[in-house]
Design a protein around this motif. Structure first.
Motif: not given
Length: 275
Positions: A80-84, A147-154
């Protein structure tokens, strides 16, 4: 003659005492979890305040029964980290440096997605996953947890990349680098702290996920530790020592990552606050 303590010193002592009291209250569940795990064959109501004869028997039981679930969670969280990060880094750079029309609206919409209840997303994903044959698969759970971390990461990476001078990228392009090469060799290394912070939080989101693990898996082929503990409690409700030992083991990776990466987290969160 001894001088009386100053009001400032007295206030400092009281503040320290209050902080220690609050910390003790917050850490008590962690202590009780570890305390119960170290007491073999004890019921939840008869647990002693201190383990008089500590034993690792419960941890042996936890590893033998939930070791596979721990490994599954580790694989899924890393994936998940790699994809995010692979999706969030270029998206954040585009929003930060390209001056896209409606960029602020995109950032706002990204934040709004965090308000959607998880069960709504999980139910919608299940229908799509069933058609794509992603139910009960590592890839399906990795994509869902990313997808859980994607908005925060962006949002975090964009706030950091806005502060990167455009002249640095332009200088690299003058030296012969194209836009992608400049992004990989210049922007990403300069955004190391923000990338580590975003990756860590994504790992924690994926590691603690229960909703997607329960909804998108109908067999035990892919069973993260959160789902393993849920099923373990149902099967061993009287063996709370083993249950607590499993909970302790599941908390160790997150605790280690937070301790190791704390300086990067502080730098990554505050790095984009000053331009």
């Amino acid at each position: 003659m001894q001088r009386p303590a100053s009001p400032l010193r007295i206030r400092s002592v009281w503040n320290t005492a209050a902080a220690l009291l609050i910390l003790a209250v917050l850490l008590f569940p962690v202590y009780w979890m570890l305390n119960t795990a170290l007491q073999p064959e004890s019921s939840i109501a008869a647990t002693e305040w201190f383990p008089a004869a500590p034993s690792l028997k419960n941890f042996d039981t936890a590893i033998s029964t939930q070791g596979g679930s721990l490994l599954t969670s580790f694989v899924v969280a890393l994936g998940a980290v790699v994809v995010c990060l692979a999706l969030a880094a270029p998206a954040a750079y585009g929003l930060a440096q390209f001056g896209l029309r409606g960029g602020q609206g995109i950032v706002f919409a990204t934040l709004i997605t965090q308000m959607v209840p998880g069960i709504v997303i999980a139910n919608a994903l299940y229908s799509a996953y069933a058609q794509l044959d992603l139910v009960n698969s590592y890839l399906g759970l990795i994509l869902a947890d990313a997808s859980l971390g994607l908005p925060f990461a962006v949002v975090l990476l964009r706030a950091f990349m806005v502060s990167i001078p455009s002249e640095v990228v332009e200088a690299a392009m003058v030296d012969g680098a194209n836009r992608f090469t400049a992004f990989v060799r210049i922007v990403l290394p300069m955004s190391r702290n923000a990338l580590i912070t975003a990756g860590l939080f994504t790992f924690l989101f994926a590691w603690s996920d229960f909703m997607f693990a329960l909804t998108l898996n109908t067999t035990d082929d892919v069973k993260p530790i959160t789902l393993g503990i849920y099923q373990f409690v149902g099967a061993h409700v009287s063996d709370w020592g083993a249950v607590m030992a499993t909970a302790v083991l599941s908390a160790v990776p997150a605790a280690i990552l937070l301790v190791v990466a704390q300086k990067y987290i502080a730098a990554g969160i505050t790095g984009g606050s000053v331009k």
